[in-house]
Design a protein around this motif. Sequence first.
Motif, PDB file in Angstrom:
ATOM      1  N   UNK A  23       0.818  -1.204   0.000  1.00 23.97           N
ATOM      2  CA  UNK A  23       0.000   0.000   0.000  1.00 23.97           C
ATOM      3  C   UNK A  23       0.857   1.262   0.000  1.00 23.97           C
ATOM      4  N   UNK A  24       1.940   1.243   0.795  1.00 19.80           N
ATOM      5  CA  UNK A  24       2.811   2.413   0.838  1.00 19.80           C
ATOM      6  C   UNK A  24       3.583   2.579  -0.468  1.00 19.80           C
ATOM      7  N   UNK A  25       4.000   1.469  -1.056  1.00 24.62           N
ATOM      8  CA  UNK A  25       4.690   1.575  -2.345  1.00 24.62           C
ATOM      9  C   UNK A  25       3.763   2.143  -3.409  1.00 24.62           C
ATOM     10  N   UNK A  26       2.504   1.702  -3.402  1.00 24.89           N
ATOM     11  CA  UNK A  26       1.543   2.236  -4.376  1.00 24.89           C
ATOM     12  C   UNK A  26       1.302   3.725  -4.159  1.00 24.89           C
ATOM     13  N   UNK A  27       1.236   4.127  -2.885  1.00 25.08           N
ATOM     14  CA  UNK A  27       1.041   5.550  -2.585  1.00 25.08           C
ATOM     15  C   UNK A  27       2.241   6.379  -3.035  1.00 25.08           C
ATOM     16  N   UNK A  28       3.433   5.858  -2.775  1.00 24.92           N
ATOM     17  CA  UNK A  28       4.639   6.571  -3.207  1.00 24.92           C
ATOM     18  C   UNK A  28       4.707   6.674  -4.726  1.00 24.92           C
ATOM     19  N   UNK A  29       4.266   5.611  -5.406  1.00 28.90           N
ATOM     20  CA  UNK A  29       4.269   5.630  -6.876  1.00 28.90           C
ATOM     21  C   UNK A  29       3.296   6.668  -7.409  1.00 28.90           C
ATOM     22  N   UNK A  30       2.116   6.793  -6.782  1.00 33.95           N
ATOM     23  CA  UNK A  30       1.144   7.798  -7.204  1.00 33.95           C
ATOM     24  C   UNK A  30       1.693   9.210  -6.985  1.00 33.95           C
ATOM     25  N   UNK A  31       2.324   9.424  -5.834  1.00 35.39           N
ATOM     26  CA  UNK A  31       2.901  10.742  -5.566  1.00 35.39           C
ATOM     27  C   UNK A  31       3.962  11.084  -6.604  1.00 35.39           C
ATOM     28  N   UNK A  32       4.786  10.106  -6.947  1.00 35.36           N
ATOM     29  CA  UNK A  32       5.821  10.337  -7.960  1.00 35.36           C
ATOM     30  C   UNK A  32       5.194  10.690  -9.305  1.00 35.36           C
ATOM     31  N   UNK A  33       4.078  10.041  -9.643  1.00 39.33           N
ATOM     32  CA  UNK A  33       3.395  10.354 -10.901  1.00 39.33           C
ATOM     33  C   UNK A  33       2.872  11.787 -10.898  1.00 39.33           C
ATOM     34  N   UNK A  34       2.266  12.199  -9.778  1.00 33.34           N
ATOM     35  CA  UNK A  34       1.751  13.565  -9.689  1.00 33.34           C
ATOM     36  C   UNK A  34       2.882  14.586  -9.803  1.00 33.34           C
ATOM     37  N   UNK A  35       3.985  14.306  -9.136  1.00 31.63           N
ATOM     38  CA  UNK A  35       5.122  15.220  -9.213  1.00 31.63           C
ATOM     39  C   UNK A  35       5.637  15.319 -10.645  1.00 31.63           C
ATOM     40  N   UNK A  36       5.751  14.184 -11.315  1.00 36.41           N
ATOM     41  CA  UNK A  36       6.203  14.175 -12.708  1.00 36.41           C
ATOM     42  C   UNK A  36       5.253  14.957 -13.594  1.00 36.41           C
TER      43      UNK A  36
END
Length: 281
Positions: A23-36
């Motif tokens: 769950x935390x990895x998925x959340x971190x991946x979403x945040x990275x997508x938004x930042x990108x």
Amino acid sequence: MTSPSSTTAPGTLAASRRRWSPRRRARAFRVAQYVLLVVVLAVLASLVDWENVGTNFFNVEAARYIATQIPQAFLNTLKYTLAGFSVGLSLGTLLALMRMSSVGLYRWIATIYIEFFRGIPALLVMVSFGYAVPIAFGINIGSVTTKAALALGLVSAAYIAETLRAGLQAVPRGQVEAARSLGMSHARTLRSVVVPQAFRIVLPPMTNEFILLTKDTSLVFLLGLATDEFDLTKIGRDALNSATGGLTPLFLIGACYLLITLPLGQLARYLEKRTGARSRT
């Protein structure tokens, strides 16, 4: 005697596992997508020549040039769309029933029609009703709305027929058998049981067909229009040739089309969700 490091190692390992849970990895991946995404948008915004954009897309004088023509053109676009959809829905329903008929000749006629009109551009059909049909049959269709309704309706009917056929086949067979066991004729079963349920099933894709038909009204200008018959695309094209506002007319006309299509898209999603909820209950 155990060392301090040996006692804290399991706790540290457990904390690390919790920190990198799925769950935390998925959340971190979403945040990275938004930042990108924000970075990409910022880069694009820095590359845009905003002065030229304002001159070409948001020119107030060019917008005023066509503002008085937009209400009538907006209504004409809706009128052509409704006329074409009425013809397409009526003919498409007939073709769908013919496609499912037990009479082989009806099935062949419907199949040939559907494949023909799905295979040729709507532009050719529009030009044919504007020029070829009057020459071939010696008739003069005076109303632009009638020409547009026939041209757009004939093309739309081919797609509507296939959509309706899928809806008719989706009606549970048991309901048809139940209606026949109650003494209903085949025609009454279709009229009272099958067709109403099929229309409810195909409402979402039918709304999408209406949206596509709205955009196809941009071909009506090929028929030759009087000033009070202009559609949205026609006044946009004329404004581009006469106004000095760059692409502002097209930007404004596109916004007018969105005023029609966006609510229809929302309606299609609402109907799809509602139909899906009913099918699950």
